[in-house]
Every structure is written in structure tokens, then in C-alpha cells.
Design a protein around this motif. Structure first.
Motif, PDB file in Angstrom:
ATOM      1  N   ASP A 151      -7.479   8.330   7.907  1.00 59.87           N
ATOM      2  CA  ASP A 151      -8.774   7.499   7.950  1.00 59.87           C
ATOM      3  C   ASP A 151      -8.794   6.787   6.788  1.00 59.87           C
ATOM      4  OD1 ASP A 151     -11.199   6.414   9.095  1.00 59.87           O
ATOM      5  OD2 ASP A 151     -12.181   8.007   8.229  1.00 59.87           O
ATOM      6  N   LEU A 152      -7.885   5.434   6.713  1.00 60.38           N
ATOM      7  CA  LEU A 152      -8.027   4.596   5.681  1.00 60.38           C
ATOM      8  C   LEU A 152      -9.393   3.742   5.598  1.00 60.38           C
ATOM      9  CD1 LEU A 152      -4.183   3.641   5.933  1.00 60.38           C
ATOM     10  CD2 LEU A 152      -5.203   5.215   4.377  1.00 60.38           C
ATOM     11  N   LEU A 175       0.846  -1.279   0.212  1.00 59.97           N
ATOM     12  CA  LEU A 175      -0.095  -0.129   0.213  1.00 59.97           C
ATOM     13  C   LEU A 175       0.847   1.161  -0.184  1.00 59.97           C
ATOM     14  CD1 LEU A 175      -2.979   1.027   0.232  1.00 59.97           C
ATOM     15  CD2 LEU A 175      -2.640   0.897   2.579  1.00 59.97           C
ATOM     16  N   ASP A 176       0.355   2.127  -1.214  1.00 58.85           N
ATOM     17  CA  ASP A 176       1.264   3.460  -1.318  1.00 58.85           C
ATOM     18  C   ASP A 176       0.718   4.578  -0.740  1.00 58.85           C
ATOM     19  OD1 ASP A 176       2.848   5.524  -2.013  1.00 58.85           O
ATOM     20  OD2 ASP A 176       3.661   4.533  -3.820  1.00 58.85           O
ATOM     21  N   LEU A 177       0.971   5.126   0.718  1.00 62.51           N
ATOM     22  CA  LEU A 177       0.118   6.039   1.021  1.00 62.51           C
ATOM     23  C   LEU A 177       0.532   7.434   0.416  1.00 62.51           C
ATOM     24  CD1 LEU A 177       0.002   5.227   4.744  1.00 62.51           C
ATOM     25  CD2 LEU A 177      -1.563   4.725   3.104  1.00 62.51           C
ATOM     26  N   GLY A 178      -0.070   8.210  -0.175  1.00 62.14           N
ATOM     27  CA  GLY A 178       0.102   9.523  -0.821  1.00 62.14           C
ATOM     28  C   GLY A 178       0.651   9.521  -2.139  1.00 62.14           C
ATOM     29  N   GLY A 179       0.984   7.924  -2.727  1.00 65.04           N
ATOM     30  CA  GLY A 179       1.813   7.953  -4.088  1.00 65.04           C
ATOM     31  C   GLY A 179       0.768   8.100  -5.231  1.00 65.04           C
ATOM     32  N   LYS A 180       1.685   8.099  -6.272  1.00 61.04           N
ATOM     33  CA  LYS A 180       0.819   8.471  -7.698  1.00 61.04           C
ATOM     34  C   LYS A 180       0.971   7.137  -8.663  1.00 61.04           C
ATOM     35  CE  LYS A 180       1.263  13.183  -7.472  1.00 61.04           C
ATOM     36  NZ  LYS A 180       1.689  14.511  -8.333  1.00 61.04           N
ATOM     37  N   LYS A 181      -0.072   6.764  -9.048  1.00 60.91           N
ATOM     38  CA  LYS A 181       0.045   5.721 -10.139  1.00 60.91           C
ATOM     39  C   LYS A 181       1.079   6.086 -11.318  1.00 60.91           C
ATOM     40  CE  LYS A 181      -4.064   2.958  -9.284  1.00 60.91           C
ATOM     41  NZ  LYS A 181      -5.624   2.530  -9.680  1.00 60.91           N
ATOM     42  N   SER A 190       0.203   5.633  12.631  1.00 64.47           N
ATOM     43  CA  SER A 190      -0.939   4.726  13.325  1.00 64.47           C
ATOM     44  C   SER A 190      -1.693   4.161  12.331  1.00 64.47           C
ATOM     45  CB  SER A 190      -1.713   5.633  14.354  1.00 64.47           C
ATOM     46  OG  SER A 190      -2.607   4.667  15.133  1.00 64.47           O
ATOM     47  N   GLU A 191      -2.467   4.640  11.489  1.00 65.97           N
ATOM     48  CA  GLU A 191      -2.990   4.065  10.274  1.00 65.97           C
ATOM     49  C   GLU A 191      -2.130   2.993   9.799  1.00 65.97           C
ATOM     50  OE1 GLU A 191      -6.905   4.348   9.083  1.00 65.97           O
ATOM     51  OE2 GLU A 191      -6.051   3.765  11.288  1.00 65.97           O
ATOM     52  N   ALA A 192      -1.036   3.180   9.230  1.00 66.54           N
ATOM     53  CA  ALA A 192      -0.138   2.380   8.586  1.00 66.54           C
ATOM     54  C   ALA A 192       0.211   1.225   9.452  1.00 66.54           C
ATOM     55  CB  ALA A 192       1.189   3.031   8.295  1.00 66.54           C
ATOM     56  N   PHE A 193       0.387   1.298  10.685  1.00 67.39           N
ATOM     57  CA  PHE A 193       0.480   0.310  11.626  1.00 67.39           C
ATOM     58  C   PHE A 193      -0.875  -0.676  11.701  1.00 67.39           C
ATOM     59  CE2 PHE A 193       0.048  -1.954  15.825  1.00 67.39           C
ATOM     60  CZ  PHE A 193       1.509  -2.287  15.958  1.00 67.39           C
ATOM     61  N   ARG A 194      -1.883  -0.005  11.555  1.00 69.03           N
ATOM     62  CA  ARG A 194      -3.352  -0.827  11.807  1.00 69.03           C
ATOM     63  C   ARG A 194      -3.178  -1.718  10.610  1.00 69.03           C
ATOM     64  NH1 ARG A 194      -7.949  -0.664   9.753  1.00 69.03           N
ATOM     65  NH2 ARG A 194      -7.818   1.582   8.727  1.00 69.03           N
ATOM     66  N   VAL A 195      -3.026  -1.084   9.369  1.00 68.44           N
ATOM     67  CA  VAL A 195      -3.258  -2.003   8.109  1.00 68.44           C
ATOM     68  C   VAL A 195      -2.404  -3.043   7.800  1.00 68.44           C
ATOM     69  CG1 VAL A 195      -4.759  -0.046   7.070  1.00 68.44           C
ATOM     70  CG2 VAL A 195      -2.258  -0.053   6.478  1.00 68.44           C
ATOM     71  N   LEU A 196      -1.080  -3.002   8.550  1.00 64.60           N
ATOM     72  CA  LEU A 196      -0.039  -3.835   8.306  1.00 64.60           C
ATOM     73  C   LEU A 196      -0.341  -5.225   8.902  1.00 64.60           C
ATOM     74  CD1 LEU A 196       3.323  -2.009   8.425  1.00 64.60           C
ATOM     75  CD2 LEU A 196       2.746  -3.499   6.729  1.00 64.60           C
TER      76      LEU A 196
END
Length: 249
Positions: A93-94, A50-56, A121-127
């Protein structure tokens, strides 16, 4: 660390060559590309990323994850619908279930967030347990709005904040030293001079002078000169961070 083939031929040598020959390729972007080229090998074959804030599309630099690791299932989170993200939502808020991904990426993003700890914290949750959090951020770099620029964080900040969240094996690397920072601004000045509305011969001389400075400083960076000096090693273009989500038994 997993060893997975790089299928597009991108290498450390090709990045170094581009830095010396491509006038628009910055020192900072070189370190960003180098970090991802090395670090993405930690992620196993066929894993979910999962790339947070990245662009395709319209990516900066030479590292494109889909080209380097086409085996990975990469998805993107962004608040800008023009980037065509898989998830159009805030990183605070993923809209994603917990423990869904093997790796989470944050590339030159944290400095643009007014609540970086909430995003972590959200990154930790979805990992998934044992998953990798991979971060690349600038440090001694000019303010740049995208749309805002809120902060720079030291290696100690990452170790403390990530450990408190439950990450283990937090590793932080300096991306260059003082010489890289100075070389970076020499190259940026060259770009500024090229855009000046002045006589061509003046621009040519100015660009040549700063290019000489850039190459000299870049050579010093690789020489080990004053490696143990606190000022030299304490100045860096940015940090690369690798942290592992702890496994609860």
C-alpha cells in the motif's frame, strides 16, 4: 540501453577479485552486485528511482547506487523506521501517486513477502509508462528470515505474473549455474568452520579444504563445462529480472 558513467570505479573485475579475496563476500552477493552494476545503466540520467524494501545506509555488498549513479534521485520504502526510509509504509500500500517513477527496484525482497504479487502490482502502478521494473531474488539459497522467508520463484513465474500485470519485454537471467550454487555453499561452510569452537588446526584444515573446493567450482563455472545439461543450467543461485511497463496508446 542508456550508457551512463560509473563514477566510483566499481567494475565486474573488481567484484570478481573481491569474491576470491574477501572471505566474507558470498557468491550470492557477488551476483546481486553484478546484476545491479549492469542493470542500473538502463536508467537514464537524472531519473527517479524507487527502492522497495531497500536501506539508505548499512548496505550489503559493494554496490551502492548512490555511489555508482549519484545522478539518480533515489527514494526508499521500508516498514522499519530505523532504516530512515523516505516512505514508512508497506509495499502493499504505497503512499505514492501513480506513474511517479522511472524505475522501481526490488533487491532480495520478494522472497520475504507473503503477497509478492500485490507488491508487484503496486510497483506497476507507481511506474511511469515505459519505466523499468528491476528485480533480483535468490533461488537455490537457504532459508533466511528478515523477518520471514516465504518462497522461491522460477523464471516462468516471473514471466507469467509480470506479463499479466501489463509488463512487456520481460527478461529473466539465471545468476550462475550448478557450479555457482556448490561454490556458494563451500564458501558459506568456510565461514561456519571459522566460527566453530574447536582446535585452531582443525578449523584451519577444514577452511582450507572448502576453500580449495570453492575455487575449483568457481573455475568450472567460468569454463562452460556441461553448459547444455538440464540439471547444470537449471540450478542457479537466483534470478535477475528486467521488465518494462507497457505504454498504452
Amino acid at each position: 540501453m542508456n550508457s551512463v558513467a560509473n563514477t566510483c570505479g566499481l567494475s565486474e573485475e573488481s567484484l570478481k577479485s573481491s569474491l576470491l579475496t574477501d572471505g566474507y563476500y558470498s557468491v550470492r552477493r557477488y551476483y546481486v552486485d553484478l546484476f545491479w552494476l549492469r542493470t542500473i545503466q538502463r536508467v537514464g540520467h537524472g531519473c527517479r528511482v524507487l527502492d522497495l524494501g531497500g536501506k539508505k545506509d548499512n548496505k550489503r555488498g559493494y554496490f551502492h547506487i548512490e555511489k555508482v549513479r549519484p545522478d539518480l534521485a533515489v527514494q526508499y520504502v521500508n516498514i522499519d523506521e530505523k532504516t530512515n526510509p523516505d516512505f514508512l509504509c508497506s509495499v502493499y500500500d504505497l503512499k505514492i501517486g501513480s506513474e511517479s517513477y522511472d524505475a522501481v527496484m526490488l533487491s532480495e525482497v520478494l522472497e520475504h513477502l507473503d503477497q509478492p504479487e500485490k507488491a508487484l502490482s503496486e510497483a506497476f502502478r507507481v511506474l511511469k509508462p515505459g519505466g523499468n521494473l528491476l528485480i533480483c531474488t535468490p533461488f537455490l539459497f537457504h532459508k533466511h528470515a528478515d523477518p520471514d522467508d516465504f518462497g522461491r520463484y522460477t523464471d516462468s513465474w516471473y514471466r507469467v505474473k509480470l506479463s499479466r500485470l501489463g509488463f512487456t519485454s520481460v527478461h529473466v537471467e539465471n545468476q550462475g549455474r550448478l557450479w555457482s550454487v556448490l561454490a556458494m555453499y563451500c564458501k558459506l561452510l568456510s565461514g561456519i568452520f571459522r566460527g566453530l569452537d574447536s582446535k585452531p588446526w582443525k578449523k584451519k584444515i577444514a577452511c582450507r579444504l572448502v576453500n580449495i573446493g570453492f575455487r575449483a567450482l568457481w573455475k568450472i563455472e567460468g569454463s562452460g563445462f556441461l553448459d547444455d545439461n538440464g540439471i547444470v543450467k537449471g540450478a542457479t543461485t537466483g534470478y535477475g529480472v528486467v521488465a518494462v511497463k507497457g505504454i498504452v496508446e
